[in-house]
Design a protein around this motif. Structure first.
Motif, PDB file in Angstrom:
ATOM      1  N   LEU A  41       0.826  -1.207   0.000  1.00 34.99           N
ATOM      2  CA  LEU A  41       0.000   0.000   0.000  1.00 34.99           C
ATOM      3  C   LEU A  41       0.864   1.262   0.000  1.00 34.99           C
ATOM      4  O   LEU A  41       0.556   2.239  -0.690  1.00 34.99           O
ATOM      5  CB  LEU A  41      -0.950   0.001   1.196  1.00 34.99           C
ATOM      6  N   MET A  42       1.951   1.252   0.757  1.00 32.05           N
ATOM      7  CA  MET A  42       2.849   2.408   0.815  1.00 32.05           C
ATOM      8  C   MET A  42       3.508   2.645  -0.548  1.00 32.05           C
ATOM      9  O   MET A  42       3.589   3.784  -1.013  1.00 32.05           O
ATOM     10  CB  MET A  42       3.919   2.195   1.897  1.00 32.05           C
ATOM     11  N   VAL A  43       3.957   1.592  -1.198  1.00 26.24           N
ATOM     12  CA  VAL A  43       4.574   1.717  -2.522  1.00 26.24           C
ATOM     13  C   VAL A  43       3.551   2.236  -3.528  1.00 26.24           C
ATOM     14  O   VAL A  43       3.839   3.137  -4.323  1.00 26.24           O
ATOM     15  CB  VAL A  43       5.175   0.365  -2.975  1.00 26.24           C
ATOM     16  N   LEU A  44       2.341   1.690  -3.503  1.00 27.31           N
ATOM     17  CA  LEU A  44       1.295   2.145  -4.419  1.00 27.31           C
ATOM     18  C   LEU A  44       0.929   3.610  -4.162  1.00 27.31           C
ATOM     19  O   LEU A  44       0.724   4.381  -5.104  1.00 27.31           O
ATOM     20  CB  LEU A  44       0.061   1.253  -4.312  1.00 27.31           C
ATOM     21  N   LEU A  45       0.864   3.996  -2.896  1.00 31.59           N
ATOM     22  CA  LEU A  45       0.570   5.383  -2.552  1.00 31.59           C
ATOM     23  C   LEU A  45       1.675   6.318  -3.062  1.00 31.59           C
ATOM     24  O   LEU A  45       1.388   7.370  -3.635  1.00 31.59           O
ATOM     25  CB  LEU A  45       0.401   5.533  -1.039  1.00 31.59           C
ATOM     26  N   CYS A  46       2.925   5.916  -2.885  1.00 31.42           N
ATOM     27  CA  CYS A  46       4.048   6.726  -3.376  1.00 31.42           C
ATOM     28  C   CYS A  46       4.007   6.850  -4.897  1.00 31.42           C
ATOM     29  O   CYS A  46       4.225   7.936  -5.445  1.00 31.42           O
ATOM     30  CB  CYS A  46       5.379   6.130  -2.931  1.00 31.42           C
ATOM     31  N   LEU A  47       3.730   5.756  -5.591  1.00 30.61           N
ATOM     32  CA  LEU A  47       3.629   5.804  -7.049  1.00 30.61           C
ATOM     33  C   LEU A  47       2.490   6.717  -7.498  1.00 30.61           C
ATOM     34  O   LEU A  47       2.631   7.486  -8.456  1.00 30.61           O
ATOM     35  CB  LEU A  47       3.448   4.399  -7.620  1.00 30.61           C
ATOM     36  N   PHE A  48       1.374   6.651  -6.807  1.00 32.69           N
ATOM     37  CA  PHE A  48       0.233   7.506  -7.129  1.00 32.69           C
ATOM     38  C   PHE A  48       0.586   8.978  -6.933  1.00 32.69           C
ATOM     39  O   PHE A  48       0.302   9.821  -7.789  1.00 32.69           O
ATOM     40  CB  PHE A  48      -0.967   7.113  -6.260  1.00 32.69           C
ATOM     41  N   ILE A  49       1.235   9.295  -5.821  1.00 30.55           N
ATOM     42  CA  ILE A  49       1.633  10.685  -5.548  1.00 30.55           C
ATOM     43  C   ILE A  49       2.643  11.168  -6.587  1.00 30.55           C
ATOM     44  O   ILE A  49       2.549  12.299  -7.075  1.00 30.55           O
ATOM     45  CB  ILE A  49       2.178  10.814  -4.109  1.00 30.55           C
ATOM     46  N   MET A  50       3.589  10.313  -6.959  1.00 35.92           N
ATOM     47  CA  MET A  50       4.571  10.698  -7.980  1.00 35.92           C
ATOM     48  C   MET A  50       3.895  10.931  -9.329  1.00 35.92           C
ATOM     49  O   MET A  50       4.250  11.864 -10.058  1.00 35.92           O
ATOM     50  CB  MET A  50       5.665   9.635  -8.090  1.00 35.92           C
ATOM     51  N   ALA A  51       2.924  10.110  -9.681  1.00 37.61           N
ATOM     52  CA  ALA A  51       2.209  10.279 -10.948  1.00 37.61           C
ATOM     53  C   ALA A  51       1.428  11.590 -10.956  1.00 37.61           C
ATOM     54  O   ALA A  51       1.446  12.334 -11.950  1.00 37.61           O
ATOM     55  CB  ALA A  51       1.279   9.093 -11.191  1.00 37.61           C
ATOM     56  N   ILE A  52       0.757  11.897  -9.867  1.00 42.02           N
ATOM     57  CA  ILE A  52       0.005  13.157  -9.763  1.00 42.02           C
ATOM     58  C   ILE A  52       0.961  14.346  -9.853  1.00 42.02           C
ATOM     59  O   ILE A  52       0.703  15.315 -10.576  1.00 42.02           O
ATOM     60  CB  ILE A  52      -0.808  13.209  -8.444  1.00 42.02           C
ATOM     61  N   THR A  53       2.081  14.285  -9.150  1.00 41.34           N
ATOM     62  CA  THR A  53       3.064  15.371  -9.171  1.00 41.34           C
ATOM     63  C   THR A  53       3.620  15.573 -10.578  1.00 41.34           C
ATOM     64  O   THR A  53       3.722  16.705 -11.058  1.00 41.34           O
ATOM     65  CB  THR A  53       4.211  15.069  -8.183  1.00 41.34           C
ATOM     66  N   THR A  54       3.976  14.493 -11.243  1.00 42.03           N
ATOM     67  CA  THR A  54       4.491  14.585 -12.612  1.00 42.03           C
ATOM     68  C   THR A  54       3.444  15.190 -13.541  1.00 42.03           C
ATOM     69  O   THR A  54       3.755  16.050 -14.368  1.00 42.03           O
ATOM     70  CB  THR A  54       4.915  13.196 -13.118  1.00 42.03           C
ATOM     71  N   GLY A  55       2.216  14.763 -13.404  1.00 41.56           N
ATOM     72  CA  GLY A  55       1.139  15.318 -14.226  1.00 41.56           C
ATOM     73  C   GLY A  55       0.958  16.806 -14.009  1.00 41.56           C
ATOM     74  O   GLY A  55       0.776  17.570 -14.964  1.00 41.56           O
ATOM     75  N   LEU A  56       1.019  17.252 -12.766  1.00 44.38           N
ATOM     76  CA  LEU A  56       0.878  18.679 -12.477  1.00 44.38           C
ATOM     77  C   LEU A  56       2.044  19.489 -13.035  1.00 44.38           C
ATOM     78  O   LEU A  56       1.850  20.594 -13.553  1.00 44.38           O
ATOM     79  CB  LEU A  56       0.751  18.900 -10.963  1.00 44.38           C
ATOM     80  N   ILE A  57       3.241  18.948 -12.951  1.00 45.04           N
ATOM     81  CA  ILE A  57       4.415  19.644 -13.495  1.00 45.04           C
ATOM     82  C   ILE A  57       4.302  19.770 -15.010  1.00 45.04           C
ATOM     83  O   ILE A  57       4.534  20.841 -15.576  1.00 45.04           O
ATOM     84  CB  ILE A  57       5.716  18.921 -13.090  1.00 45.04           C
ATOM     85  N   VAL A  58       3.943  18.695 -15.676  1.00 48.67           N
ATOM     86  CA  VAL A  58       3.790  18.729 -17.134  1.00 48.67           C
ATOM     87  C   VAL A  58       2.689  19.705 -17.529  1.00 48.67           C
ATOM     88  O   VAL A  58       2.836  20.480 -18.472  1.00 48.67           O
ATOM     89  CB  VAL A  58       3.517  17.312 -17.684  1.00 48.67           C
ATOM     90  N   TYR A  59       1.588  19.698 -16.803  1.00 48.50           N
ATOM     91  CA  TYR A  59       0.486  20.614 -17.091  1.00 48.50           C
ATOM     92  C   TYR A  59       0.923  22.070 -16.918  1.00 48.50           C
ATOM     93  O   TYR A  59       0.599  22.926 -17.734  1.00 48.50           O
ATOM     94  CB  TYR A  59      -0.707  20.306 -16.184  1.00 48.50           C
ATOM     95  N   ALA A  60       1.670  22.352 -15.868  1.00 46.56           N
ATOM     96  CA  ALA A  60       2.109  23.723 -15.608  1.00 46.56           C
ATOM     97  C   ALA A  60       3.119  24.207 -16.643  1.00 46.56           C
ATOM     98  O   ALA A  60       3.175  25.398 -16.948  1.00 46.56           O
ATOM     99  CB  ALA A  60       2.712  23.816 -14.210  1.00 46.56           C
ATOM    100  N   MET A  61       3.900  23.306 -17.205  1.00 39.92           N
ATOM    101  CA  MET A  61       4.957  23.701 -18.133  1.00 39.92           C
ATOM    102  C   MET A  61       4.558  23.569 -19.601  1.00 39.92           C
ATOM    103  O   MET A  61       5.379  23.796 -20.476  1.00 39.92           O
ATOM    104  CB  MET A  61       6.208  22.868 -17.864  1.00 39.92           C
ATOM    105  N   ARG A  62       3.330  23.251 -19.888  1.00 40.89           N
ATOM    106  CA  ARG A  62       2.936  22.977 -21.271  1.00 40.89           C
ATOM    107  C   ARG A  62       3.139  24.167 -22.199  1.00 40.89           C
ATOM    108  O   ARG A  62       3.427  23.996 -23.366  1.00 40.89           O
ATOM    109  CB  ARG A  62       1.500  22.493 -21.329  1.00 40.89           C
ATOM    110  N   ASN A  63       3.012  25.378 -21.712  1.00 40.20           N
ATOM    111  CA  ASN A  63       3.162  26.556 -22.566  1.00 40.20           C
ATOM    112  C   ASN A  63       4.522  27.220 -22.437  1.00 40.20           C
ATOM    113  O   ASN A  63       4.750  28.258 -23.037  1.00 40.20           O
ATOM    114  CB  ASN A  63       2.075  27.584 -22.239  1.00 40.20           C
ATOM    115  N   THR A  64       5.411  26.654 -21.657  1.00 39.78           N
ATOM    116  CA  THR A  64       6.699  27.302 -21.452  1.00 39.78           C
ATOM    117  C   THR A  64       7.821  26.657 -22.238  1.00 39.78           C
ATOM    118  O   THR A  64       8.960  27.061 -22.099  1.00 39.78           O
ATOM    119  CB  THR A  64       7.072  27.299 -19.956  1.00 39.78           C
ATOM    120  N   ALA A  65       7.520  25.679 -23.050  1.00 45.38           N
ATOM    121  CA  ALA A  65       8.563  25.062 -23.861  1.00 45.38           C
ATOM    122  C   ALA A  65       9.113  26.097 -24.834  1.00 45.38           C
ATOM    123  O   ALA A  65       8.374  26.905 -25.385  1.00 45.38           O
ATOM    124  CB  ALA A  65       8.011  23.861 -24.618  1.00 45.38           C
ATOM    125  N   ASN A  66      10.407  26.086 -25.048  1.00 44.64           N
ATOM    126  CA  ASN A  66      11.056  27.113 -25.843  1.00 44.64           C
ATOM    127  C   ASN A  66      11.293  26.694 -27.283  1.00 44.64           C
ATOM    128  O   ASN A  66      12.296  27.040 -27.876  1.00 44.64           O
ATOM    129  CB  ASN A  66      12.382  27.505 -25.196  1.00 44.64           C
TER     130      ASN A  66
END
Length: 158
Positions: free
Chosen positions: A25-50
């Motif tokens: 459960l701890m590993v699955l929770l960590c993977l879920f949190i990492m996936a959410i964090t990665t998704g938020l970072i990609v979403y925030a940076m979608r218009n900043t690519a140079n």
């Protein structure tokens, strides 16, 4: 411990299964949190690519949305016009199309006709590219004219 040890202590077998479930459960929770964090970072940076787009890569959506983008290509020879004190119009070309650019401000020293340029800006409602920033690229040789002439003379380079 081998499997016979668990037979003697049934509570240890239960604890071991419980710990495995907790770890899973701890590993699955960590993977879920990492996936959410990665998704938020990609979403925030979608218009900043140079990256930049050439005139032939510009779509109707780019023109209609008015979002900021980078237009890259070569300044077409004979198209640079200084209108007024700070306004400059010119065409950026690639091998297929050209786009008219209007820029208000100081151009970089390396800005010249026939040279590579990247213009950051947006398309207005009339489909005209309004430049907010101009980045001029210098040529690929990093030597003075005198040095290049000397090399040509001594090495028979044409």
């Amino acid at each position: 411990m081998n499997s016979q040890s668990f037979k003697n202590f049934p509570s240890l077998k239960f604890i071991s299964k419980k710990r495995r479930k907790e770890r899973l459960l701890m590993v699955l929770l960590c993977l879920f949190i990492m996936a959410i964090t990665t998704g938020l970072i990609v979403y925030a940076m979608r218009n900043t690519a140079n990256f930049f787009r050439t005139p032939s890569e510009i779509t109707k959506e780019d023109i209609l949305t008015g979002r900021v983008l980078r237009l890259g290509g070569i300044v077409e020879k004979g198209t640079v016009e200084h209108n007024g004190e700070m306004q400059v119009t010119f065409f950026v070309i690639d091998h297929l199309k050209h786009e008219k650019v209007v820029f208000n401000g100081l151009l970089p020293d390396l800005f010249r006709e026939g040279q590579s340029v990247i213009v950051e800006g947006y398309f207005d409602k009339q489909g005209l590219f309004i430049g907010k920033r101009v980045l001029a690229k210098h040529d690929e040789t990093y030597m003075s004219k005198e040095t290049a002439d000397r090399l040509k003379k001594h090495h028979d380079i044409k």
